[in-house]
Design a protein around this motif. Sequence first.
Motif, mmCIF file in Angstrom:
data_model
loop_
_atom_site.group_PDB
_atom_site.id
_atom_site.type_symbol
_atom_site.label_atom_id
_atom_site.label_comp_id
_atom_site.label_asym_id
_atom_site.label_seq_id
_atom_site.Cartn_x
_atom_site.Cartn_y
_atom_site.Cartn_z
ATOM 1 N N ASN A 118 0.860 -1.180 0.000
ATOM 2 C CA ASN A 118 0.000 0.000 0.000
ATOM 3 C C ASN A 118 0.898 1.232 0.000
ATOM 4 O O ASN A 118 1.427 1.632 1.037
ATOM 5 C CB ASN A 118 -0.900 -0.034 1.245
ATOM 6 C CG ASN A 118 -1.858 1.135 1.304
ATOM 7 O OD1 ASN A 118 -2.506 1.469 0.309
ATOM 8 N ND2 ASN A 118 -1.977 1.750 2.479
ATOM 9 N N LEU A 119 1.084 1.838 -1.178
ATOM 10 C CA LEU A 119 2.123 2.848 -1.369
ATOM 11 C C LEU A 119 1.594 4.063 -2.119
ATOM 12 O O LEU A 119 0.526 4.032 -2.728
ATOM 13 C CB LEU A 119 3.286 2.260 -2.180
ATOM 14 C CG LEU A 119 3.864 0.920 -1.724
ATOM 15 C CD1 LEU A 119 4.904 0.447 -2.726
ATOM 16 C CD2 LEU A 119 4.449 1.035 -0.328
ATOM 17 N N ALA A 120 2.396 5.129 -2.100
ATOM 18 C CA ALA A 120 2.144 6.284 -2.961
ATOM 19 C C ALA A 120 2.814 6.016 -4.300
ATOM 20 O O ALA A 120 4.026 6.088 -4.425
ATOM 21 C CB ALA A 120 2.720 7.551 -2.333
ATOM 22 N N LEU A 121 2.011 5.679 -5.292
ATOM 23 C CA LEU A 121 2.562 5.386 -6.616
ATOM 24 C C LEU A 121 2.347 6.535 -7.585
ATOM 25 O O LEU A 121 2.940 6.566 -8.663
ATOM 26 C CB LEU A 121 1.927 4.103 -7.161
ATOM 27 C CG LEU A 121 2.157 2.853 -6.294
ATOM 28 C CD1 LEU A 121 1.397 1.667 -6.861
ATOM 29 C CD2 LEU A 121 3.641 2.538 -6.175
ATOM 30 N N THR A 122 1.496 7.478 -7.201
ATOM 31 C CA THR A 122 1.294 8.701 -7.978
ATOM 32 C C THR A 122 1.289 9.876 -7.003
ATOM 33 O O THR A 122 1.251 9.690 -5.787
ATOM 34 C CB THR A 122 -0.045 8.671 -8.745
ATOM 35 O OG1 THR A 122 -1.123 8.491 -7.817
ATOM 36 C CG2 THR A 122 -0.066 7.551 -9.763
ATOM 37 N N GLY A 123 1.325 11.091 -7.533
ATOM 38 C CA GLY A 123 1.324 12.270 -6.675
ATOM 39 C C GLY A 123 2.717 12.613 -6.189
ATOM 40 O O GLY A 123 3.729 12.097 -6.671
ATOM 41 N N THR A 124 2.777 13.478 -5.160
ATOM 42 C CA THR A 124 4.067 13.989 -4.701
ATOM 43 C C THR A 124 4.940 12.905 -4.072
ATOM 44 O O THR A 124 6.159 13.064 -3.991
ATOM 45 C CB THR A 124 3.867 15.110 -3.673
ATOM 46 O OG1 THR A 124 3.080 14.612 -2.578
ATOM 47 C CG2 THR A 124 3.149 16.295 -4.296
ATOM 48 N N GLY A 125 4.340 11.810 -3.622
ATOM 49 C CA GLY A 125 5.119 10.760 -3.008
ATOM 50 C C GLY A 125 5.469 9.618 -3.936
ATOM 51 O O GLY A 125 5.922 8.564 -3.483
ATOM 52 N N ALA A 126 5.267 9.809 -5.233
ATOM 53 C CA ALA A 126 5.479 8.717 -6.184
ATOM 54 C C ALA A 126 6.903 8.181 -6.151
ATOM 55 O O ALA A 126 7.118 6.973 -6.311
ATOM 56 C CB ALA A 126 5.123 9.179 -7.600
#
Length: 408
Positions: A44-52
């Motif tokens: 469960n990760l940030a794959l888009t946006g500022t944390g991509a």
Amino acid sequence: MAISASLGVSGVARAQDVSGPLEPWFGKGGKSAGAGLTWNHGLNLALTGTGASFGQAMTRGATTATDLIRASGGPTIVLKLNDHQGGLVPPAVTGVRRLISQERIQSLGSSYGPATEALFPLIANVGLTTFWSGGAGPTGLGKTDVWITMALFALDPATGGLAYLAKRFPSAKRLALIGQQENGTAAINEIAPRVWPQVSGGQIASTEFVNIGTTDFSSLIARLKSAKADAIFTTIYGNDQGYFIKQVREAGVDIPIMSIDLGTPTVPDIAGSAIANNCFLAVDGYQPQNPNPYNALFVETFKAKYKTPPDYFAANFFEATNILAALIGRTIKAGKTPGRGSVLSDAFQAGPSFPSVYGGSAAAAGVMTFNLKDHSVTKPLGVFQIGLGGVLTKVATIEKNSTTLGPA
């Protein structure tokens, strides 16, 4: 080899046992270690946006581990990804539900605060062993089937970081505190106001909170100047940290900055040369050049696959994925069937210590040890001076929640 014993690895070789690159720390592979088993592990990760960029690093770290696990005669761990879009709760909950019902995940790795915290009821209901390996906070302590594999974001290293700041800059008495509400608020609201007067004899000059995604810090910097601060302690993270450091230095404010997170390569790219101007980091800081042999294997394998050295986020997910494989093997050796439920969490009881890519020496891996009651971890912590490009130079060893300073 000492770690292998603590993992409960048998010293009696069987016909199906096989050697592999992870053997020095996890023992031989083979059927009893999970060979032939396919295991679905959610991320469960940030794959888009500022944390991509963070999500990409975390995925790469986990993938590097799965490659080494398979090559070492362990299970085939298949990664199933969910994008929580930079920490948003709805896509985290909906996406993980999908991973459970459609992708049939049997365990989970997660990052960010609210995007992980919102999953706790689901995790407890399903019995989904979960490794919180990015942005972990105290809300995960003692939660059923939730294991925190990193230093608690901001909290664990804050005391040591403040102690170092006071020792390195003895004339600094007025401390400015700058945080973000998403995570680590206790470091700003509780730890720093208590510790700073003790270690420096000084006082808190100002306390500010900024929204995630802030790129213009001009009004905050104006207030910072008015407060006549001598040093800054901040829990700002992600790209925001890069903009903050750059703008503080452009405004002519040269006082030391102590941070508790460093997103590479984006933060050094944004901050430019300002990142190397009296900026420090108190954290379980990861150094690719660390000669410990477990880390050397990780770096060599990662660079061969991705043509770049790994960072902090990749390191944490590498460690957690290898712990998952070790727990699967322990469960099989205990005569149980690995799967959902608390069976994997129960396997921690066989030994709470695992190898770490942090700390250690040229002859031995570092060690990370879990608290079996609250599911937190103790692992090597340090204070690092940040250089150009985000290169870290360790300047002190610190201990969890302690003002004790050790040599670099």
